[in-house]
Structure formats: structure tokens, C-alpha cells
Design an enzyme around this catalytic site. Structure first.
Site, PDB file in Angstrom:
ATOM      1  N   ARG A 162       0.770  -1.343  -0.047  1.00 37.80           N
ATOM      2  CA  ARG A 162       0.004  -0.042   0.082  1.00 37.80           C
ATOM      3  C   ARG A 162       0.888   1.310   0.120  1.00 37.80           C
ATOM      4  O   ARG A 162       0.624   2.027   0.648  1.00 37.80           O
ATOM      5  CB  ARG A 162      -1.053   0.141   1.201  1.00 37.80           C
ATOM      6  CG  ARG A 162      -2.138  -0.929   1.270  1.00 37.80           C
ATOM      7  CD  ARG A 162      -2.869  -1.113   0.215  1.00 37.80           C
ATOM      8  NE  ARG A 162      -3.796  -2.122   0.201  1.00 37.80           N
ATOM      9  CZ  ARG A 162      -3.326  -3.455  -0.197  1.00 37.80           C
ATOM     10  NH1 ARG A 162      -2.233  -3.601  -0.960  1.00 37.80           N
ATOM     11  NH2 ARG A 162      -4.092  -4.332  -0.060  1.00 37.80           N
ATOM     12  N   SER A 237     -10.575  -0.087   4.013  1.00 36.12           N
ATOM     13  CA  SER A 237      -9.815  -0.307   5.071  1.00 36.12           C
ATOM     14  C   SER A 237      -9.058   1.002   5.679  1.00 36.12           C
ATOM     15  O   SER A 237      -8.403   2.080   4.889  1.00 36.12           O
ATOM     16  CB  SER A 237      -8.701  -1.301   4.960  1.00 36.12           C
ATOM     17  OG  SER A 237      -9.276  -2.447   4.421  1.00 36.12           O
ATOM     18  N   GLU A 333      -4.290   4.036   6.071  1.00 39.39           N
ATOM     19  CA  GLU A 333      -3.941   3.725   4.787  1.00 39.39           C
ATOM     20  C   GLU A 333      -4.632   4.770   3.870  1.00 39.39           C
ATOM     21  O   GLU A 333      -4.143   5.336   2.989  1.00 39.39           O
ATOM     22  CB  GLU A 333      -4.723   2.238   4.480  1.00 39.39           C
ATOM     23  CG  GLU A 333      -4.461   1.932   3.160  1.00 39.39           C
ATOM     24  CD  GLU A 333      -5.218   0.561   2.696  1.00 39.39           C
ATOM     25  OE1 GLU A 333      -5.104  -0.379   3.613  1.00 39.39           O
ATOM     26  OE2 GLU A 333      -5.915   0.485   1.861  1.00 39.39           O
TER      27      GLU A 333
HETATM   28  C1  LIG Z   1     -15.271   0.642  -0.036  1.00 41.21           C
HETATM   29  C2  LIG Z   1     -13.778   0.790  -0.068  1.00 41.21           C
HETATM   30  C3  LIG Z   1     -13.256  -0.285  -0.482  1.00 41.21           C
HETATM   31  C4  LIG Z   1     -11.733  -0.115  -0.809  1.00 41.21           C
HETATM   32  N1  LIG Z   1     -11.104  -1.263  -1.147  1.00 41.21           N
HETATM   33  C5  LIG Z   1      -9.722  -1.268  -1.339  1.00 41.21           C
HETATM   34  C6  LIG Z   1      -8.791  -2.484  -1.589  1.00 41.21           C
HETATM   35  O1  LIG Z   1      -9.375  -3.532  -1.631  1.00 41.21           O
HETATM   36  N2  LIG Z   1      -7.404  -2.300  -1.832  1.00 41.21           N
HETATM   37  C7  LIG Z   1      -6.798  -1.100  -2.028  1.00 41.21           C
HETATM   38  O2  LIG Z   1      -5.757  -1.163  -2.236  1.00 41.21           O
HETATM   39  N3  LIG Z   1      -7.543   0.161  -1.732  1.00 41.21           N
HETATM   40  C8  LIG Z   1      -8.934  -0.039  -1.436  1.00 41.21           C
HETATM   41  N4  LIG Z   1      -9.535   1.120  -1.361  1.00 41.21           N
HETATM   42  C9  LIG Z   1      -8.910   2.480  -1.067  1.00 41.21           C
HETATM   43  C10 LIG Z   1      -9.271   3.218  -2.768  1.00 41.21           C
HETATM   44  O3  LIG Z   1     -10.035   2.472  -3.520  1.00 41.21           O
HETATM   45  C11 LIG Z   1      -7.986   3.103  -3.407  1.00 41.21           C
HETATM   46  O4  LIG Z   1      -6.850   3.714  -2.743  1.00 41.21           O
HETATM   47  C12 LIG Z   1      -7.849   3.952  -4.913  1.00 41.21           C
HETATM   48  O5  LIG Z   1      -6.672   3.723  -5.569  1.00 41.21           O
HETATM   49  C13 LIG Z   1      -8.097   5.552  -4.665  1.00 41.21           C
HETATM   50  O6  LIG Z   1      -8.222   6.096  -5.803  1.00 41.21           O
HETATM   51  P1  LIG Z   1      -8.960   7.500  -5.881  1.00 41.21           P
HETATM   52  O7  LIG Z   1      -9.143   7.777  -7.409  1.00 41.21           O
HETATM   53  O8  LIG Z   1     -10.246   7.416  -5.083  1.00 41.21           O
HETATM   54  O9  LIG Z   1      -8.052   8.336  -5.050  1.00 41.21           O
HETATM   55  P2  LIG Z   1      -8.249   9.727  -4.282  1.00 41.21           P
HETATM   56  O10 LIG Z   1      -8.782   9.353  -2.959  1.00 41.21           O
HETATM   57  O11 LIG Z   1      -8.998  10.814  -5.218  1.00 41.21           O
HETATM   58  O12 LIG Z   1      -6.693  10.129  -3.957  1.00 41.21           O
HETATM   59  C14 LIG Z   1      -5.863   9.568  -3.172  1.00 41.21           C
HETATM   60  C15 LIG Z   1      -4.637  10.553  -3.080  1.00 41.21           C
HETATM   61  O13 LIG Z   1      -4.071  10.620  -4.522  1.00 41.21           O
HETATM   62  C16 LIG Z   1      -3.771  11.886  -4.808  1.00 41.21           C
HETATM   63  N5  LIG Z   1      -3.957  11.949  -6.436  1.00 41.21           N
HETATM   64  C17 LIG Z   1      -5.287  11.854  -6.818  1.00 41.21           C
HETATM   65  N6  LIG Z   1      -5.317  12.049  -8.378  1.00 41.21           N
HETATM   66  C18 LIG Z   1      -3.885  12.084  -8.627  1.00 41.21           C
HETATM   67  C19 LIG Z   1      -3.128  11.892  -9.663  1.00 41.21           C
HETATM   68  N7  LIG Z   1      -3.922  11.982 -10.819  1.00 41.21           N
HETATM   69  N8  LIG Z   1      -1.945  12.193  -9.549  1.00 41.21           N
HETATM   70  C20 LIG Z   1      -1.302  12.018  -8.719  1.00 41.21           C
HETATM   71  N9  LIG Z   1      -1.943  12.161  -7.264  1.00 41.21           N
HETATM   72  C21 LIG Z   1      -3.262  12.194  -7.291  1.00 41.21           C
HETATM   73  C22 LIG Z   1      -4.729  12.662  -3.809  1.00 41.21           C
HETATM   74  O14 LIG Z   1      -4.308  14.073  -3.686  1.00 41.21           O
HETATM   75  C23 LIG Z   1      -4.713  11.822  -2.496  1.00 41.21           C
HETATM   76  O15 LIG Z   1      -3.766  12.150  -2.110  1.00 41.21           O
HETATM   77  C24 LIG Z   1     -11.092   1.011  -1.096  1.00 41.21           C
HETATM   78  C25 LIG Z   1     -11.986   2.343  -0.999  1.00 41.21           C
HETATM   79  C26 LIG Z   1     -13.177   1.825  -0.446  1.00 41.21           C
HETATM   80  C27 LIG Z   1     -14.159   3.272  -0.307  1.00 41.21           C
END
Ligand SMILES: Cc1cc2nc3c(=O)[nH]c(=O)nc-3n(C[C@H](O)[C@H](O)[C@H](O)COP(=O)(O)OP(=O)(O)OC[C@H]3O[C@@H](n4cnc5c(N)ncnc54)[C@H](O)[C@@H]3O)c2cc1C
Length: 338
Positions: A162, A237, A333
């Protein structure tokens, strides 16, 4: 470029926190992004993708750029594999479904992870025995400092559990615009080892599963296991599973003989953070609008209109309680945006 002022980010984070952004814009391609970065109003921007890994503790003083770059394209292929180039704003699960439709293997165990593809490398998303780094080819990123374009490969990104360089040394330095993955056309390696995948396949009498069967099983498990953020605000998580030394494990086992633990590397072990939270009496514990989920101890939940501050204060109480009981620090995380 459309610039909005005083925008609520409630729809842009899966916790459903009503944080405000003083300035907001959304970009649909790399040129639009570079144009926004050159605009003095968007100096030191905060980037947002799917908002599924964020906790806004307060309103955002930085200008917000929503990365909404689309497109899935095959850029190279041979008899065995394809290199797929994906816009950062493509929803990760849509990419998984696209790969399945084309019978390309490698990301089926990562079905239904919320968020966008451009953000997947940041914490090296993982689930059910697979991680993004297993299929990663390279990515394109734009420097927030001088708007230059860079290509980073697996070594550059320093992926870990992670984790990646984007969560450390490169934090807030680059905007990822494109992610390229290497997927397999033939001789699929079908990974059913993790969690209840095998159990579900057996229930369906599937003895020789395809990647599609595995994805279906993963989706079924996830739907039953994790609360839907559209119904109950959460970010999956909330804490990472802590990694501790062999000495620490031996000491803990003296007191807690049923402590679950998994070898991480030779000398280190991973402990499920959910177990530590449950044994600290916090599974299902709720204070007002916030709590740890009743079925999933590791999932911090917004039961109503909780503020980011309420959620973070509650999470810190959980950290403190686990620290007191087990002398283990739980690291979030989720990205805490203060
Ligand atoms: C119900 C649920 C289940 C989940 N299960 C998992 C799982 O099984 N495994 C897992 O690994 N994760 C899991 N996650 C966490 C999440 O899905 C991941 O971390 C995902 O990759 C986040 O993507 P996002 O686009 O929503 O990021 P965001 O929340 O929009 O951003 C995350 C970070 O990245 C930065 N950021 C955003 N876009 C960019 C970009 N283009 N370039 C550089 N930085 C950027 C933001 O500023 C922030 O700091 C889960 C989340 C939820 C809600």
C-alpha cells in the site's frame, strides 16, 4: 477552463464529508492539466481522483484539480500480451471490466476496488492476492512544479505494501495522467488462493475457473463484506495492517495465543489491523455520527453528517486504544488531508 469557487467536495469523497474547496476545476486531458497548472490561481494544487482514499479533516485552502482524463488504448501487443494505456480518470473497476471483456488477465482479483486508474499506483492497490505492481508497465506524470512530462517505470515508483514513492518523496510533486499495464492474452495465471475465492467457486461447482469466474467471486465477496460508500460513507480499510518484528510477534503470542499473523518477509510479520481493533473492543463501536463498522472492524464509517474532524478524532482514539493494549501503532491507509 471552468473555475468554480467555494465548491462542496461532498460528492468528491466516499466518506461524504462536506469539505469546501475555495477554487475548483476539472481537467479532461493532459493539455488542460498543464494549462491549469500554469494558471497562478492553481499554484500548489490539491489533486483529486475518485476521492475513495481521502479524509478531508478541514476545508481545503489549496485550489483543487479534479483529474478526469479518460481513454483506454492498446499501444503494443504480441501473441501473448498487450500493453494498455489508460487515462488517469478512468474508473479502476471499469478498466477491470474492459479487460475481462477482452479476456486480458492480470487485474481480475482487483475487481470492484473504488477509485480511478491514475491513483491506483499511488498506494499500489491490492486485494485477494494481487497488487497493481504485478501488472504495472509504466506511467506518465506531469510535474506540478515546472509542468514537465515524465515516464516512470516500476523501479522509479518504489512500490511497497500500500505504498509507493508518490506517498513519500514524491508526494504532491506530480500529477499522474496515464497508467500503462501489461496484461496477458493467453496462458492466464488464475489466482484463487486468497480469501474465500475457492469456497465460492466450489459452491458454484467451478473446478477450472476462468479469470471471469475469479472476478465474479471477488465481486460477490466484496459486496457481502464491505459497506457500500453510497449507502454508508467510508474509505475501505482505514488503517494499514501493521508489520512487526519476529520478537514482537513472539512476545504478543505469549499473551494472545490466537493472534493471527502472516509472514511478510523473513524477519517481519503482518497482523490484521481489524483483529487488533476488534480485540480492543472497538468493532462496531459508535460515537454519534462516526464508528468502526459492526461487520468490518477496519472500516471507519460516517453514519450521518459527520465532519472530517469528527472522523479523524475518532480514528485517533482507535489508534490510541490499540497502542495502549498492544503497543502497536496503526498507520492510516487513507490520506489524511489536514
Ligand atoms: C469501499 C472501499 C473499498 C476499498 N478497497 C480497497 C482495496 O481492496 N484495496 C486497496 O488497495 N484500496 C482499497 N480502497 C481504497 C481506494 O479505493 C484506493 O486507494 C484507490 O486507489 C483510490 O483512488 P481514488 O481515485 O479514489 O483516489 P483519491 O482518493 O481521489 O486520491 C488519493 C490520493 O491521491 C492523490 N491524487 C489523486 N489523483 C491523483 C493523480 N492523478 N496524480 C497524483 N496524485 C493524485 C490525492 O491528492 C490523494 O492524496 C477502498 C476504498 C473504499 C471506499
Amino acid at each position: 477552463m471552468t473555475v468554480l469557487e467555494n465548491v462542496s467536495l461532498k460528492e468528491f469523497n466516499t466518506f461524504g464529508v462536506d469539505a469546501k474547496a475555495s477554487l475548483f476545476t476539472s481537467v479532461n486531458n493532459q493539455l488542460e492539466l498543464q494549462k491549469a497548472l500554469k494558471d497562478p490561481r492553481f499554484k500548489n494544487p490539491f489533486l483529486i481522483g475518485g476521492g475513495s482514499n481521502l479524509l478531508f479533516v478541514n476545508s481545503i485552502s489549496h485550489p483543487v484539480i479534479h483529474i478526469n482524463i479518460g481513454g483506454i488504448q492498446i499501444i503494443d501487443e504480441n501473441d501473448d500480451s498487450v500493453i494498455v494505456s489508460v487515462g488517469a480518470g478512468v474508473k479502476w473497476h471499469d478498466l477491470v471490466m474492459w479487460a475481462l471483456k477482452n479476456n486480458y488477465a492480470g487485474i481480475e482479483n482487483l475487481a470492484l476496488i473504488p477509485g480511478n486508474t491514475g491513483t491506483a499506483p499511488i498506494q499500489n492497490i491490492g486485494a485477494y492476492g494481487a497488487e497493481l505492481k504485478d501488472v504495472f508497465y509504466n506511467l506518465i506524470a506531469v510535474s506540478l512544479e515546472d509542468y514537465s512530462t515524465h515516464i516512470f517505470d516500476e523501479n522509479d515508483c518504489e512500490f511497497g505494501y500500500r505504498d509507493s514513492k508518490f506517498k513519500n518523496e514524491w508526494m504532491h510533486q506530480y500529477a499522474i495522467t496515464t497508467v500503462r499495464l501489461l496484461l496477458q492474452k493467453n496462458n492466464h495465471f488464475v489466482n484463487t488462493q486468497y480469501g474465500d475465492i475457492e469456497k465460492i467457486l466450489a459452491q458454484k461447482n467451478i473446478s477450472n475457473p476462468s479469470i471471469y469466474d475469479v472476478a465474479e467471486a471477488v465481486m460477490e465477496i466484496r459486496k457481502n463484506k464491505l459497506p457500500d460508500p453510497k449507502v454508508l460513507g467510508n474509505s475501505g480499510s482505514f488503517f494499514k495492517n501493521p508489520i512487526v518484528s519476529k520478537e514482537k510477534i513472539d512476545a504478543l503470542l505469549q499473551e494472545h495465543s490466537n493472534l493471527p499473523h502472516y509472514e511478510f518477509t523473513n524477519e517481519f510479520y503482518k497482523i490484521p489491523a481489524g483483529w487488533l481493533i476488534e480485540k480492543s473492543g472497538l468493532k462496531g463501536h459508535r460515537e454519534g455520527n462516526v464508528g468502526m463498522h459492526a461487520q468490518q472492524a477496519l472500516v471507519l464509517v460516517n453514519y450521518g453528517n459527520a465532519t472530517g474532524k469528527e472522523l479523524w478524532e475518532f480514528a485517533q482514539k482507535v489508534q490510541y486504544t490499540v497502542q495502549q493494549k498492544f503497543d502497536i501503532t496503526l498507520d492510516p491507509e487513507v490520506n489524511i488531508i489536514e
